[in-house]
Write a protein that holds these residues in place. Structure first.
Motif, PDB file in Angstrom:
ATOM      1  N   ILE A  78      50.632  42.079  25.335  1.00  0.00           N
ATOM      2  CA  ILE A  78      49.665  42.775  24.472  1.00  0.00           C
ATOM      3  C   ILE A  78      50.244  42.861  23.060  1.00  0.00           C
ATOM      4  CG2 ILE A  78      48.424  44.940  24.084  1.00  0.00           C
ATOM      5  CD1 ILE A  78      48.768  45.465  27.133  1.00  0.00           C
ATOM      6  N   PRO A  79      49.565  42.256  22.059  1.00  0.00           N
ATOM      7  CA  PRO A  79      50.120  42.273  20.695  1.00  0.00           C
ATOM      8  C   PRO A  79      50.097  43.696  20.125  1.00  0.00           C
ATOM      9  CG  PRO A  79      47.929  41.272  20.709  1.00  0.00           C
ATOM     10  CD  PRO A  79      48.304  41.538  22.127  1.00  0.00           C
ATOM     11  N   VAL A  80      51.132  44.067  19.364  1.00  0.00           N
ATOM     12  CA  VAL A  80      51.155  45.430  18.791  1.00  0.00           C
ATOM     13  C   VAL A  80      49.914  45.666  17.937  1.00  0.00           C
ATOM     14  CG1 VAL A  80      53.640  45.831  18.840  1.00  0.00           C
ATOM     15  CG2 VAL A  80      52.645  44.577  16.942  1.00  0.00           C
ATOM     16  N   SER A  81      49.369  44.566  17.361  1.00  0.00           N
ATOM     17  CA  SER A  81      48.163  44.703  16.522  1.00  0.00           C
ATOM     18  C   SER A  81      46.940  45.058  17.362  1.00  0.00           C
ATOM     19  CB  SER A  81      47.891  43.362  15.817  1.00  0.00           C
ATOM     20  OG  SER A  81      47.611  42.391  16.829  1.00  0.00           O
ATOM     21  N   GLY A  82      46.988  44.801  18.649  1.00  0.00           N
ATOM     22  CA  GLY A  82      45.796  45.014  19.469  1.00  0.00           C
ATOM     23  C   GLY A  82      44.769  43.919  19.234  1.00  0.00           C
ATOM     24  N   ALA A  83      45.157  42.910  18.425  1.00  0.00           N
ATOM     25  CA  ALA A  83      44.209  41.818  18.116  1.00  0.00           C
ATOM     26  C   ALA A  83      44.631  40.578  18.897  1.00  0.00           C
ATOM     27  CB  ALA A  83      44.241  41.516  16.620  1.00  0.00           C
ATOM     28  N   LEU A  84      43.772  40.174  19.819  1.00  0.00           N
ATOM     29  CA  LEU A  84      44.048  38.985  20.649  1.00  0.00           C
ATOM     30  C   LEU A  84      43.412  37.785  19.969  1.00  0.00           C
ATOM     31  CD1 LEU A  84      43.115  40.721  24.000  1.00  0.00           C
ATOM     32  CD2 LEU A  84      45.438  40.052  23.348  1.00  0.00           C
ATOM     33  N   ARG A  85      44.239  36.831  19.521  1.00  0.00           N
ATOM     34  CA  ARG A  85      43.726  35.679  18.762  1.00  0.00           C
ATOM     35  C   ARG A  85      43.140  34.664  19.732  1.00  0.00           C
ATOM     36  NH1 ARG A  85      45.107  34.127  13.750  1.00  0.00           N
ATOM     37  NH2 ARG A  85      46.897  35.536  13.771  1.00  0.00           N
ATOM     38  N   VAL A  86      41.941  34.155  19.376  1.00  0.00           N
ATOM     39  CA  VAL A  86      41.292  33.104  20.179  1.00  0.00           C
ATOM     40  C   VAL A  86      40.816  32.010  19.239  1.00  0.00           C
ATOM     41  CG1 VAL A  86      39.378  32.534  21.711  1.00  0.00           C
ATOM     42  CG2 VAL A  86      40.507  34.764  21.914  1.00  0.00           C
ATOM     43  N   LYS A  87      41.339  30.789  19.451  1.00  0.00           N
ATOM     44  CA  LYS A  87      40.873  29.643  18.668  1.00  0.00           C
ATOM     45  C   LYS A  87      40.001  28.790  19.589  1.00  0.00           C
ATOM     46  CE  LYS A  87      44.751  29.157  15.430  1.00  0.00           C
ATOM     47  NZ  LYS A  87      45.836  28.240  14.966  1.00  0.00           N
ATOM     48  N   VAL A  88      38.745  28.548  19.165  1.00  0.00           N
ATOM     49  CA  VAL A  88      37.836  27.769  20.000  1.00  0.00           C
ATOM     50  C   VAL A  88      37.682  26.382  19.400  1.00  0.00           C
ATOM     51  CG1 VAL A  88      36.601  29.798  20.826  1.00  0.00           C
ATOM     52  CG2 VAL A  88      35.794  28.605  18.758  1.00  0.00           C
ATOM     53  N   PRO A  89      37.323  25.402  20.190  1.00  0.00           N
ATOM     54  CA  PRO A  89      37.143  24.047  19.659  1.00  0.00           C
ATOM     55  C   PRO A  89      35.972  24.026  18.674  1.00  0.00           C
ATOM     56  CG  PRO A  89      37.093  24.063  22.081  1.00  0.00           C
ATOM     57  CD  PRO A  89      37.050  25.470  21.632  1.00  0.00           C
ATOM     58  N   ASN A 133      40.940  37.885  41.171  1.00  0.00           N
ATOM     59  CA  ASN A 133      41.050  36.519  41.680  1.00  0.00           C
ATOM     60  C   ASN A 133      39.997  35.568  41.113  1.00  0.00           C
ATOM     61  OD1 ASN A 133      38.622  36.502  43.326  1.00  0.00           O
ATOM     62  ND2 ASN A 133      39.699  37.877  44.718  1.00  0.00           N
ATOM     63  N   GLU A 134      38.958  36.122  40.475  1.00  0.00           N
ATOM     64  CA  GLU A 134      37.912  35.270  39.856  1.00  0.00           C
ATOM     65  C   GLU A 134      38.521  34.363  38.777  1.00  0.00           C
ATOM     66  OE1 GLU A 134      34.505  37.520  38.448  1.00  0.00           O
ATOM     67  OE2 GLU A 134      34.016  35.926  37.011  1.00  0.00           O
ATOM     68  N   ALA A 135      39.636  34.825  38.197  1.00  0.00           N
ATOM     69  CA  ALA A 135      40.280  34.032  37.132  1.00  0.00           C
ATOM     70  C   ALA A 135      41.241  32.996  37.693  1.00  0.00           C
ATOM     71  CB  ALA A 135      41.035  34.961  36.184  1.00  0.00           C
ATOM     72  N   VAL A 136      41.412  32.984  39.043  1.00  0.00           N
ATOM     73  CA  VAL A 136      42.367  32.062  39.686  1.00  0.00           C
ATOM     74  C   VAL A 136      41.668  31.083  40.624  1.00  0.00           C
ATOM     75  CG1 VAL A 136      44.341  31.912  41.271  1.00  0.00           C
ATOM     76  CG2 VAL A 136      44.266  33.718  39.521  1.00  0.00           C
ATOM     77  N   TYR A 137      40.955  31.608  41.615  1.00  0.00           N
ATOM     78  CA  TYR A 137      40.327  30.721  42.616  1.00  0.00           C
ATOM     79  C   TYR A 137      39.341  29.749  41.950  1.00  0.00           C
ATOM     80  CZ  TYR A 137      41.993  34.029  46.206  1.00  0.00           C
ATOM     81  OH  TYR A 137      42.762  34.836  47.015  1.00  0.00           O
ATOM     82  N   GLY A 138      39.491  28.488  42.245  1.00  0.00           N
ATOM     83  CA  GLY A 138      38.555  27.491  41.709  1.00  0.00           C
ATOM     84  C   GLY A 138      38.722  27.244  40.228  1.00  0.00           C
ATOM     85  N   CYS A 139      39.840  27.775  39.659  1.00  0.00           N
ATOM     86  CA  CYS A 139      40.016  27.669  38.200  1.00  0.00           C
ATOM     87  C   CYS A 139      41.121  26.691  37.841  1.00  0.00           C
ATOM     88  CB  CYS A 139      40.340  29.033  37.608  1.00  0.00           C
ATOM     89  SG  CYS A 139      38.929  30.153  37.628  1.00  0.00           S
ATOM     90  N   GLY A 140      41.013  26.161  36.633  1.00  0.00           N
ATOM     91  CA  GLY A 140      42.021  25.203  36.152  1.00  0.00           C
ATOM     92  C   GLY A 140      42.156  25.255  34.646  1.00  0.00           C
ATOM     93  N   TYR A 141      42.651  24.170  34.102  1.00  0.00           N
ATOM     94  CA  TYR A 141      43.030  24.070  32.694  1.00  0.00           C
ATOM     95  C   TYR A 141      41.824  24.093  31.752  1.00  0.00           C
ATOM     96  CZ  TYR A 141      44.704  21.735  28.417  1.00  0.00           C
ATOM     97  OH  TYR A 141      44.982  21.410  27.118  1.00  0.00           O
ATOM     98  N   LEU A 142      41.904  24.953  30.727  1.00  0.00           N
ATOM     99  CA  LEU A 142      40.907  25.001  29.650  1.00  0.00           C
ATOM    100  C   LEU A 142      41.580  24.462  28.393  1.00  0.00           C
ATOM    101  CD1 LEU A 142      38.124  25.937  28.521  1.00  0.00           C
ATOM    102  CD2 LEU A 142      39.217  28.133  27.985  1.00  0.00           C
ATOM    103  N   ASP A 143      40.978  23.440  27.751  1.00  0.00           N
ATOM    104  CA  ASP A 143      41.689  22.786  26.626  1.00  0.00           C
ATOM    105  C   ASP A 143      41.482  23.548  25.324  1.00  0.00           C
ATOM    106  OD1 ASP A 143      39.213  20.154  25.952  1.00  0.00           O
ATOM    107  OD2 ASP A 143      39.034  22.306  26.375  1.00  0.00           O
ATOM    108  N   TRP A 144      41.758  24.839  25.320  1.00  0.00           N
ATOM    109  CA  TRP A 144      41.817  25.630  24.104  1.00  0.00           C
ATOM    110  C   TRP A 144      43.292  25.826  23.746  1.00  0.00           C
ATOM    111  CZ3 TRP A 144      37.887  30.308  24.384  1.00  0.00           C
ATOM    112  CH2 TRP A 144      36.586  29.793  24.559  1.00  0.00           C
ATOM    113  N   GLU A 145      43.557  25.985  22.459  1.00  0.00           N
ATOM    114  CA  GLU A 145      44.946  26.133  21.997  1.00  0.00           C
ATOM    115  C   GLU A 145      45.597  27.370  22.617  1.00  0.00           C
ATOM    116  OE1 GLU A 145      45.696  25.608  17.675  1.00  0.00           O
ATOM    117  OE2 GLU A 145      46.751  27.543  17.855  1.00  0.00           O
TER     118      GLU A 145
END
Ligand SMILES: C[C@@H]1N[C@@H](C(=O)NCc2ccccc2)[C@H](O)[C@@H]1O
Length: 450
Positions: free
Chosen positions: A376-387, A341-353
């Protein structure tokens, strides 16, 4: 913009404490309960294909048969504390309870009509018991109120004659009296969730509804009312003639959700959702797709990721039982919420792609960022683009914060988090991420010349 006497009474999001609490709920419970739970979508052996709470409007249901059902209403299994505990265990932070649905039957002992629980075999005040039980559980209470009231002689969907208008004036007084009565009897109410306000007769009542809204807000400071309550000067609800939100949050997401932050127009909003396709009141025979725990968790996290609240509906049966399907969903959602629930309560929109693996959320107070992974991608690689000017320093499983996950910088402001759960997981999981502001070194990332 055009001058309006009864348009939006405020521009932009409310920033007061009660609204900040509302914004941070994440998960709510809707309760649809009334005499429609007695037939439960059937009448004299016939299956009603519509929503169970609308059965009175079905040609297969004689009106006077429906209107006498209250004489059988005696839910011996009703236990408000048990409902509130189940909602608390699910992780709900607020509850919206039907005080009166379109049929006009009141679950509280209203003194403005005889069509109430006080005149049923059950006799006792159901709303009062629920308010007390949910308050005790620490779950904020909101009251659902239908403007449509098929039982009141003055109710009209349209005003076609002077007689209509005369009788509708009585209906308006009755509506105001019941709402003042509800807030007087149940002063811990945090807000009103209006429904059934689409009739033309009501959308011609801009002045009356505006004054009523002001009166109700004065009764309970901080009272929260959504965009489905009142029309503007020109009969527009939700958004006034200038396109401004009428009310404290957008109340149009019923059995549907926004897909992008742009869809939300930058407003607060709630999504109210049924477990089957379209049943709010108890139907004993759900047909078609019944949503799974994972589907509902995804809707919940998607709502939080787009600055909204997710409200899951429960339709107790005629005896006051919460049906087994809903009990199981509440338990499984609650189990997931206990961990995540830490990822839900008190949480909102993050302007990352947005990426395909799931949803980002960010805690409004702490700035802590979360990735909830559904795909879960078959590659096991989770893509993260940061500003730009952001460096991703650490990623960790929420339930194992000590162990850092393998990070790989693959482009300017772009990383792979190399992670695949060791064993097959049948629930989404949460990754926490930590970043710092970083100056951009020239580095070796050159944009292609095209
Ligand atoms: C939150 C939901 N809104 C109600 C709804 O869709 N009402 C539409 C309707 C209008 C007139 C007759 C029957 C049904 C549903 O019955 C739920 O209360």
């Amino acid at each position: 913009s055009v001058k309006l006497e009864h348009g939006a009474h405020r521009l932009g999001k409310r920033t007061d404490k009660p609204m900040q609490a509302w914004r941070n709920y994440g998960l709510g419970q809707f309760i649809h309960w009334g005499v429609y739970a007695i037939p439960g979508g059937h009448w004299e052996g016939q299956y009603y294909p519509g929503a169970a709470e609308w059965i009175r409007s079905w040609k297969g249901m004689p009106k006077d048969a429906y209107d006498n059902l209250y004489k059988q209403f005696n839910p011996k299994k009703f236990n408000a504390k048990a409902w509130a505990k189940q909602a608390g265990d699910m992780g709900a932070k607020y509850v919206i309870i039907t005080t009166k649905h379109h049929d006009g039957f009141c679950l509280w002992p209203s003194k403005y009509t005889d069509y109430t629980v006080a005149n049923s075999p059950y006799k006792k005040d159901i709303i009062g018991q629920l308010v007390e039980a949910y308050d005790a559980e620490g779950i904020d209470v909101y009251l659902y109120f239908s403007i449509i009231d098929w039982n009141h002689p003055g109710y009209r969907s349209t005003l076609k004659s002077e007689q209509d208008r005369k009788e509708y004036e009585e209906f308006k007084k009755f509506t105001r009296n019941q709402l003042v009565e509800l807030l007087t009897l149940y002063p811990s109410t945090k807000g009103l969730w209006f429904d059934g306000s689409w009739d033309k007769a009501w959308t011609e009542q801009a002045e009356f509804a505006d004054a009523l809204g002001k009166e109700l807000r004065e009764m309970i400071p901080g009272l929260i009312i959504g965009s489905r309550f009142r029309p503007d000067d020109n009969g527009n609800r939700h958004f006034d003639t200038n396109g401004d939100l009428i009310g404290d949050y957008e109340q149009g997401w019923e059995r549907k959700m926004p897909n992008t932050i742009e869809d939300t127009n930058g407003n607060d909003w709630d999504c109210v959702m049924t477990v089957p396709e379209n049943q709010w009141g108890y139907h004993s025979d759900w047909k078609g797709h019944v949503k799974t725990t994972n589907e509902l968790i995804e809707m919940l996290v998607k709502a939080a990721s787009l600055d909204g609240n997710f409200v899951l509906n429960f339709g107790p049966d005629g005896q006051g039982n919460i049906r087994s399907e809903e009990t199981r969903l509440a338990a499984e959602i609650g189990e997931w919420m206990k961990e995540n629930n830490e990822a839900v309560y008190g949480c909102g929109y993050l302007d990352w792609e947005k990426q395909d693996w799931g949803y980002y959320t960010v805690n409004r107070e702490t700035g802590k960022k979360y990735m909830t992974v559904f795909n879960i991608p078959v590659s096991g690689a989770l893509r993260v683009k940061v500003p730009g000017k952001t460096k991703l320093n650490k990623a960790y499983l929420l339930n194992d914060p000590g162990a850092s996950l393998e990070l790989e910088e693959i482009h300017r402001n772009e990383y792979f988090i190399h992670y695949k759960p060791a064993s097959a997981t049948d629930r989404p999981f949460v990754i926490g991420v930590e970043t710092t502001d970083a100056k951009i070194e020239d580095g070796h990332y050159q944009k292609a010349k095209t």
